[in-house]
Design a protein around this motif. Structure first.
Motif, PDB file in Angstrom:
ATOM      1  N   ARG A  12       0.831  -1.206   0.000  1.00 23.16           N
ATOM      2  CA  ARG A  12       0.000   0.000   0.000  1.00 23.16           C
ATOM      3  C   ARG A  12       0.861   1.250   0.000  1.00 23.16           C
ATOM      4  O   ARG A  12       0.552   2.230  -0.680  1.00 23.16           O
ATOM      5  N   ARG A  14       3.962   1.479  -1.188  1.00 30.35           N
ATOM      6  CA  ARG A  14       4.584   1.578  -2.515  1.00 30.35           C
ATOM      7  C   ARG A  14       3.597   2.130  -3.540  1.00 30.35           C
ATOM      8  O   ARG A  14       3.947   2.969  -4.371  1.00 30.35           O
ATOM      9  N   ALA A  15       2.346   1.649  -3.481  1.00 28.53           N
ATOM     10  CA  ALA A  15       1.331   2.137  -4.411  1.00 28.53           C
ATOM     11  C   ALA A  15       1.047   3.617  -4.180  1.00 28.53           C
ATOM     12  O   ALA A  15       0.894   4.393  -5.127  1.00 28.53           O
ATOM     13  N   TYR A  16       1.005   4.023  -2.913  1.00 25.99           N
ATOM     14  CA  TYR A  16       0.785   5.439  -2.595  1.00 25.99           C
ATOM     15  C   TYR A  16       1.935   6.291  -3.135  1.00 25.99           C
ATOM     16  O   TYR A  16       1.714   7.348  -3.726  1.00 25.99           O
ATOM     17  N   ALA A  18       3.898   5.580  -5.634  1.00 26.19           N
ATOM     18  CA  ALA A  18       3.806   5.607  -7.093  1.00 26.19           C
ATOM     19  C   ALA A  18       2.744   6.598  -7.554  1.00 26.19           C
ATOM     20  O   ALA A  18       2.954   7.335  -8.527  1.00 26.19           O
ATOM     21  N   ARG A  19       1.600   6.639  -6.866  1.00 28.16           N
ATOM     22  CA  ARG A  19       0.559   7.608  -7.223  1.00 28.16           C
ATOM     23  C   ARG A  19       1.041   9.038  -7.018  1.00 28.16           C
ATOM     24  O   ARG A  19       0.788   9.910  -7.842  1.00 28.16           O
ATOM     25  N   GLN A  20       1.743   9.290  -5.925  1.00 25.85           N
ATOM     26  CA  GLN A  20       2.259  10.634  -5.664  1.00 25.85           C
ATOM     27  C   GLN A  20       3.265  11.050  -6.725  1.00 25.85           C
ATOM     28  O   GLN A  20       3.301  12.201  -7.146  1.00 25.85           O
ATOM     29  N   VAL A  22       3.344  10.001  -9.880  1.00 29.20           N
ATOM     30  CA  VAL A  22       2.596  10.285 -11.104  1.00 29.20           C
ATOM     31  C   VAL A  22       1.947  11.659 -11.016  1.00 29.20           C
ATOM     32  O   VAL A  22       1.997  12.451 -11.968  1.00 29.20           O
ATOM     33  N   LEU A  23       1.358  11.988  -9.876  1.00 30.08           N
ATOM     34  CA  LEU A  23       0.733  13.304  -9.709  1.00 30.08           C
ATOM     35  C   LEU A  23       1.760  14.429  -9.804  1.00 30.08           C
ATOM     36  O   LEU A  23       1.504  15.472 -10.400  1.00 30.08           O
ATOM     37  N   ARG A  25       4.573  14.323 -11.469  1.00 32.53           N
ATOM     38  CA  ARG A  25       5.003  14.430 -12.868  1.00 32.53           C
ATOM     39  C   ARG A  25       3.951  15.123 -13.717  1.00 32.53           C
ATOM     40  O   ARG A  25       4.277  15.879 -14.627  1.00 32.53           O
TER      41      ARG A  25
END
Length: 75
Positions: A12, A14-16, A18-20, A22-23, A25
């Motif tokens: 969870r 790591r996924a968070y 990764a989302r941060q 992407v946001l 970028r």
């Protein structure tokens, strides 16, 4: 508590992350390096002699206050 009841939050996190990423970028400008260089160059510019952030202006104002106080004391 059994070990089966423990929640593994590493995925969870790591996924968070990764989302941060992407946001971040998506919200970054296309030429982020050029914009960063421009912001740093603007920050490094020396202020004008009488600008609000100038050390000389601070010295002159401080000296004027001290001089006025000294003259009032002498009078």
């Amino acid at each position: 508590m059994d070990s089966d009841e423990h929640i593994d939050i590493r995925e969870r996190i790591r996924a968070y992350g990764a989302r941060q990423l992407v946001l971040a970028r998506l919200s970054a400008p296309e030429d982020w390096q050029g914009e960063l260089r421009g912001a740093l160059a603007a920050q490094r510019e020396h202020p004008a002699l009488w600008s609000r952030d100038s050390d000389f202006r601070l010295f002159a104002e401080s000296f004027a206050i001290f001089f006025t106080a000294a003259m009032m004391f002498l009078i």
